[in-house]
Design an enzyme around this catalytic site. Structure first.
Site, PDB file in Angstrom:
ATOM      1  N   GLU A   1       0.785  -1.238   0.000  1.00 16.44           N
ATOM      2  CA  GLU A   1       0.000   0.000   0.000  1.00 16.44           C
ATOM      3  C   GLU A   1       0.820   1.295   0.000  1.00 16.44           C
ATOM      4  OE1 GLU A   1      -2.861  -0.342   3.183  1.00 16.44           O
ATOM      5  OE2 GLU A   1      -3.990  -1.796   2.041  1.00 16.44           O
TER       6      GLU A   1
ATOM      7  N   GLU B   1      -5.501  -8.684   0.700  1.00 17.40           N
ATOM      8  CA  GLU B   1      -6.227  -8.384   1.941  1.00 17.40           C
ATOM      9  C   GLU B   1      -7.700  -8.116   1.652  1.00 17.40           C
ATOM     10  OE1 GLU B   1      -4.747  -5.248   4.494  1.00 17.40           O
ATOM     11  OE2 GLU B   1      -2.687  -5.825   4.053  1.00 17.40           O
TER      12      GLU B   1
HETATM   13  O1  LIG Z   1      -7.144  -1.701   8.506  1.00 12.53           O
HETATM   14  C1  LIG Z   1      -7.030  -3.075   8.311  1.00 12.53           C
HETATM   15  C2  LIG Z   1      -5.788  -3.377   7.472  1.00 12.53           C
HETATM   16  C3  LIG Z   1      -4.466  -3.093   8.208  1.00 12.53           C
HETATM   17  O2  LIG Z   1      -4.432  -3.775   9.454  1.00 12.53           O
HETATM   18  C4  LIG Z   1      -3.317  -3.548   7.287  1.00 12.53           C
HETATM   19  O3  LIG Z   1      -2.051  -3.470   7.924  1.00 12.53           O
HETATM   20  C5  LIG Z   1      -3.271  -2.675   6.044  1.00 12.53           C
HETATM   21  O4  LIG Z   1      -2.552  -3.304   4.985  1.00 12.53           O
HETATM   22  C6  LIG Z   1      -4.653  -2.286   5.594  1.00 12.53           C
HETATM   23  N1  LIG Z   1      -4.962  -1.539   4.527  1.00 12.53           N
HETATM   24  C7  LIG Z   1      -6.292  -1.321   4.549  1.00 12.53           C
HETATM   25  C8  LIG Z   1      -7.030  -0.505   3.557  1.00 12.53           C
HETATM   26  C9  LIG Z   1      -6.392   0.874   3.444  1.00 12.53           C
HETATM   27  C10 LIG Z   1      -6.494   1.600   4.726  1.00 12.53           C
HETATM   28  C11 LIG Z   1      -5.495   1.453   5.661  1.00 12.53           C
HETATM   29  C12 LIG Z   1      -5.560   2.147   6.866  1.00 12.53           C
HETATM   30  C13 LIG Z   1      -6.639   2.996   7.107  1.00 12.53           C
HETATM   31  C14 LIG Z   1      -7.625   3.127   6.161  1.00 12.53           C
HETATM   32  C15 LIG Z   1      -7.575   2.409   4.978  1.00 12.53           C
HETATM   33  C16 LIG Z   1      -6.814  -1.957   5.635  1.00 12.53           C
HETATM   34  N2  LIG Z   1      -5.794  -2.567   6.242  1.00 12.53           N
END
Ligand SMILES: OC[C@@H]1[C@@H](O)[C@H](O)[C@@H](O)c2[nH]c(CCc3ccccc3)c[n+]21
Length: 444
Positions: A165, A351
């Site tokens: 990301e 993910e």
């Molecule tokens: O938020 C849940 C997971 C994280 O725990 C992972 O480390 C990370 O790769 C991840 N990306 C996303 C989508 C993008 C995002 C990240 C953080 C906050 C909002 C959107 C959601 N998540």
């Protein structure tokens, strides 16, 4: 209706080093920017941090046993750069290297394919002290780190993900400031984004030069953007939202250029980074697969007073504990769009998952909301495959509850519940259901 998946479909789960390992000051691990950021009061919910997390550093054999019982074909995890190269460049920390040797060997012993993410946000603090991702030198340190990891594990790891990301690394970390290193400077964010992408290209180049058999890709968080109406203004708002969330990274990686419309938009208030001659060619080096992190969509309308003239709406519907709309159709639409606009490349959902409040009663967790979220998204994935998308695998976020960045331990994404007082792992209803999905290779 039963949704069947291809025979070689890689069902898996995903985690990341800083979120699960703990052992932050053990066996020679160096400090990361998330150690520094989480220890600054106010940055993380209840001032929590990843010092202990799920204690995976010591419990990895038990956690691999859970993966085995779940029947996963693959497991996506990240390497902590400061655990293996404490200063970010130069000296190797053998104990850190040994941890991942042991983890990889344990996975292979259990017949599980390791999918390794090189960077999941935990930059060595020593490199941040020299500018971090706003310093172009960091792209060379990343290539050096990648080369070391390919050398150490390339004989056993056949799927490599350079970055997790870049959008979050750059914008959450350098423009919005809610992630490490906590900067609020959009020009710095654009420079960081460029250097992260350049470092990806340099790592791919090293991988190819080493002639390793295996595949390499990158993981992007992608958010399909929908207009609230078909008015020209709302359609333009959706295009800008798509540019900011998705095309700023997809276009360099697959087309070797930044999207012109967004260069104009960003250029009105921020500095567009200097791009050197070979940069875009390196950034768009051929990759073997694209990892997609999908969670939800954006529904937008034109609002001249909002940033970029784009206002994000909150339509009626179900929302997760992160306040993200449950929108499975967005996964289908996104997958078809990637194939249409960026080519028929192998895709993995690296993910997808949901946080909902979990209640433990007699050691049972009846997380039916999470189960239904996953079921609906799996069904859409099956429909995308039916309609010609080369989706090769699906990693549920996450194997277990873990450190959810600025939300600390207050948000639970796990299939496995973690009792942080005792470090006990408990199977949620969704985990038992997922085990059956994998065994049947279908969702009904
Ligand atoms: O938020 C849940 C997971 C994280 O725990 C992972 O480390 C990370 O790769 C991840 N990306 C996303 C989508 C993008 C995002 C990240 C953080 C906050 C909002 C959107 C959601 N998540």
């Amino acid at each position: 209706m039963v949704h069947k998946f291809p025979d070689d479909f890689v069902w898996g789960t995903a985690t990341a080093a800083y979120q699960i390992e703990g052992a932050a000051n053990e066996d020679g691990r160096g400090e990361s920017i998330w150690d520094r950021f989480s220890h600054i009061p106010g940055n993380v919910w209840n001032n929590q941090n990843g010092d202990v997390a799920c204690d995976h550093y010591h419990r990895y054999k038990e956690d691999v046993q859970i993966l085995k019982e779940m029947g996963v074909k693959g497991y996506r995890f990240s390497i902590s750069w400061p655990r293996v190269i404490p200063d970010g460049t130069g000296k190797i920390n053998q104990k850190g290297v040994d941890f991942y040797n042991n983890l990889i060997d344990e996975l292979l012993r259990q017949g599980i394919q390791p999918f390794v993410t090189l960077y999941h946000w935990d930059l060595p603090q020593a490199l941040q002290d020299r500018g971090g991702w706003t310093n172009r030198d960091t792209t060379d340190y990343f290539a050096e780190y990648a080369q070391q990891m390919f050398k150490q594990y390339g004989d056993r790891v056949k799927h490599w993900i350079t970055h997790n990301e870049p959008w979050c690394t750059s914008f959450l970390g350098h423009a919005i400031g809610v992630h490490a290193p906590g900067l609020k400077d959009f020009s710095a964010a654009l420079l960081a984004a460029h250097n992260v992408l350049l470092s990806h290209g340099k790592a791919v180049e090293v991988f190819r030069q080493m002639g390793l058999d295996g595949k390499i890709g990158i993981t992007l968080n992608l958010t399909p953007s929908y207009p609230a109406s078909n008015s020209a203004d709302d359609l333009q708002a959706a295009t800008i939202s798509d540019g900011f969330s998705n095309r700023w990274f997809l276009d360099p990686v697959f087309k070797g250029q930044y999207p012109d419309d967004m260069v104009k938009v960003f250029g009105t208030f921020a500095k567009i980074p200097e791009i050197q001659e070979s940069d875009m060619k390196l950034i768009s080096s051929n990759i073997d697969f694209l990892g997609i992190n999908y969670y939800s969509r954006s529904l937008v309308k034109h609002n001249p007073d909002a940033q970029f003239g784009v206002e994000t709406l909150k339509p009626e519907g179900q929302y997760t504990d992160m306040d993200w709309e449950v929108y499975p159709q967005g996964l289908y639409d996104l997958l078809l769009r990637i194939k249409k606009d960026y080519g028929d490349i192998d895709l993995y959902i690296t993910e997808n998952g949901a946080a909902f409040k979990d209640v433990v009663e007699n050691d049972q967790i009846d997380d039916i909301d999470r189960l239904n979220y996953l079921k609906k998204h799996f069904e859409k994935a099956a429909e995308a495959i039916r309609d010609g998308v080369k989706l090769k695998g699906y990693f549920v976020w996450s194997l277990m509850d873990n450190f959810e960045w600025a939300f600390g331990y207050s948000k639970r994404f796990g299939l496995i519940y973690v009792d942080y007082e005792t470090q006990r792992r408990l199977w949620k209803k969704s985990a038992r259901w997922y085990k059956d999905v994998i065994a049947n290779n279908s969702v009904d």
